[in-house]
Design a protein around this motif. Structure first.
Motif, PDB file in Angstrom:
ATOM      1  N   LEU A   1       2.777   6.717  -8.759  1.00  0.00           N
ATOM      2  CA  LEU A   1       1.838   5.908  -7.760  1.00  0.00           C
ATOM      3  C   LEU A   1       1.037   6.974  -6.859  1.00  0.00           C
ATOM      4  O   LEU A   1       1.577   7.908  -6.606  1.00  0.00           O
ATOM      5  N   ARG A   2      -0.143   6.450  -6.210  1.00  0.00           N
ATOM      6  CA  ARG A   2      -1.075   7.283  -5.712  1.00  0.00           C
ATOM      7  C   ARG A   2      -1.253   6.760  -4.349  1.00  0.00           C
ATOM      8  O   ARG A   2      -1.029   5.620  -4.184  1.00  0.00           O
TER       9      ARG A   2
ATOM     10  N   GLN B   1      -2.692   3.439  -3.031  1.00  0.00           N
ATOM     11  CA  GLN B   1      -2.875   2.252  -4.260  1.00  0.00           C
ATOM     12  C   GLN B   1      -1.898   0.990  -3.908  1.00  0.00           C
ATOM     13  O   GLN B   1      -1.043   1.202  -2.969  1.00  0.00           O
TER      14      GLN B   1
ATOM     15  N   THR C   1       0.667  -1.201   0.136  1.00  0.00           N
ATOM     16  CA  THR C   1       0.050  -0.008   0.094  1.00  0.00           C
ATOM     17  C   THR C   1       0.907   1.278   0.090  1.00  0.00           C
ATOM     18  O   THR C   1       1.726   1.311   0.913  1.00  0.00           O
TER      19      THR C   1
END
Length: 505
Positions: free
Chosen positions: A94-95, A98, A79
């Motif tokens: 990347l968020r 995510q 994560t």
């Protein structure tokens, strides 16, 4: 016309200014015989400077330690924290929140030099990037990297985050010697991730220098253009580091000189000296001992790697990093390969102009590796230009359609065919050939003749079966939709067959 001329003058002025202030640190070099550790050349080798993304070699080394110890697996989902997601380019995009696999993070850090991926790896292993940086420094001391101190997992400029050309070369040697089963990752021009196809920041040098198969690029405004590279010719393997370059082109030329010097000075045969075992503490675990193989002259093949994984605990997921297909041309076309190598090195100068236009964006993040600053944008998914011909033809069907023309004189009116391909980028296929040599020769000749329209694309050869025969597809990969269509349009104008391969939706 006047507008373009004015813009050109401004870019030229910016380029001259950029050359003067982009690099704040002096240059440093170190060349080693990877088999024996013998120093073949050194200049400012122990000067502490900014390593930039060469830092990621240690991040990846410790990730490989965790994989081998069974504390993480390649398919494990991670994560992404807000801290990792906030890292500036170069990045995977990347968020926060995510979930991505460890495999994607490793590939992103090694191939794209993604800062967000490297940070996420550090947080996964040690809980925080700060704690991971401490572990990185401890590992450096174990390796004999006496003048290195890490402050982060990615190499972005930070107070006290310093290393030397000697230390980075030692780290490169440990990567190759301690984890040969993973080392092939660094030689790939492209690789697939959950984020799509990504492209190696070092692909120009890998394509241009005979025997090169890694390792890592680095760039920040404080560091300049850095590179640790490894190459093998026959029984000889040389690892070298160059720090403080003024451009991709200058850095690559200097690295080629250093490796040439190494190959000239290294003996043709030498015994592999065993490296000392490392005792690396793991949080909450007993220490992990890393010992090199007794005779690691060659990287293990895929079968050997599978044998090595057979003894691991049953809950482990065996590594599935794919070994790239060997596309080294035969000796008969080595002269042409050398010609295209020189041309590709010269083409780096053009990349620098594009990098200048993105300089303001780069400086804000103080990161991003050489030409990947430009290529780091997410893959384009625009539809192809209207060619007036076939669209969405399966790639294999289109390949078979071109086989008949591939080794015959060009028709008076060549055609453009648009086919589908892997997710992530556009490609241009020039035909399917009966031998790999013929495919390579055609790619080289086309690259030399169409350098402007194919700038930034990577040569690729893959085998396929057509009507019971093994054929070799000659492609330029890693292009945008517009670039692929423009390149094909120029080839069609020269009555050459051309196949635009669009990404799948």
């Amino acid at each position: 016309m006047l507008k373009n001329f004015t813009r050109g003058v401004i870019l030229a002025l910016v380029a001259s200014m950029w050359a003067g202030f982009a690099v704040a640190q002096p240059t440093a070099s170190f060349v080693m015989d990877a088999r024996t550790g013998e120093v073949l050349y050194a200049r400012n080798a122990d000067l502490r400077v900014h390593p930039a993304s060469l830092t990621k070699m240690m991040t990846l080394y410790l990730a490989f330690v965790e994989l081998e110890a069974g504390r993480i697996t390649l398919d494990q989902q991670v994560t992404i924290s807000s801290h990792a997601a906030s890292m500036p380019p170069s990045e995977l995009g990347l968020r926060t929140g995510q979930k991505v696999s460890v495999r994607t993070l490793i590939r992103g850090a090694a191939i794209r030099s993604a800062n967000d991926a490297a940070t996420a790896i550090g947080e996964l292993i040690s809980g925080s990037e700060a704690a991971f940086a401490e572990r990185m420094t401890q590992a450096a001391r174990e390796m004999g990297m006496r003048n290195t101190t890490f402050r982060n997992a990615n190499g972005l400029t930070a107070n006290g985050h310093l290393s030397t050309a000697r230390d980075m070369t030692l780290l490169g040697q440990r990567l190759f010697r301690d984890f040969p089963q993973y080392y092939n990752l660094f030689s790939r021009n492209t690789t697939e991730t959950e984020m799509g196809t990504i492209y190696n920041t070092n692909r120009r040098f890998l394509s241009a220098y005979r025997g090169a198969d890694g390792i890592k690029t680095g760039y920040t405004s404080a560091a300049g253009y850095n590179l640790t590279s490894s190459a093998q010719r026959g029984q000889e393997r040389i690892i070298a580091t160059f720090l403080g370059g003024t451009s991709v082109n200058q850095r690559n030329q200097e690295m080629a000189r250093l490796l040439d010097l190494g190959f000239n000075r290294a003996p043709s045969r030498a015994a592999n000296v065993q490296l000392a075992a490392l005792h690396l503490p793991a949080p909450g675990q007993s220490e992990t001992v890393i010992a090199t193989r007794a005779n690691p002259a060659e990287r293990p093949n895929r079968q050997e790697a599978l044998v090595r994984t057979a003894s691991r605990p049953a809950h482990r997921t065996a590594p599935t990093l794919r070994v790239a297909e060997n596309t080294i041309p035969a000796a008969a076309i080595e002269a042409e390969q050398n010609a295209i190598s020189a041309a590709l090195v010269a083409a780096d100068a053009a990349m620098n102009v594009a990098a200048i236009e993105a300089a303001s964006r780069v400086e804000m993040g103080d990161g991003g590796d050489d030409d990947i600053v430009i290529a780091a944008r997410r893959p384009e998914r625009r539809p192809p230009l209207d060619t007036g011909v076939v669209a969405n033809v399966p790639a294999e069907t289109a390949s078979a359609e071109l086989v008949a023309q591939a080794e015959q004189p060009r028709s008076e009116q060549a055609r453009v065919v648009v086919a589908s391909a892997a997710i992530g980028s556009w490609s241009v296929q020039l035909g399917a050939f009966s031998t790999r040599d013929k495919a390579e020769r055609h790619l080289i000749q086309t690259a030399l003749a169409q350098m402007e329209s194919l700038n930034g694309a990577t040569r690729d050869i893959s085998s396929t079966i057509v009507n019971g025969r093994t054929m070799f597809r000659a492609r330029f990969i890693g292009m945008s939709g517009d670039a692929a269509n423009r390149a094909c349009a120029r080839l069609v104008a020269l009555t050459q067959e051309c196949l635009v391969i669009a990404p799948q939706i």
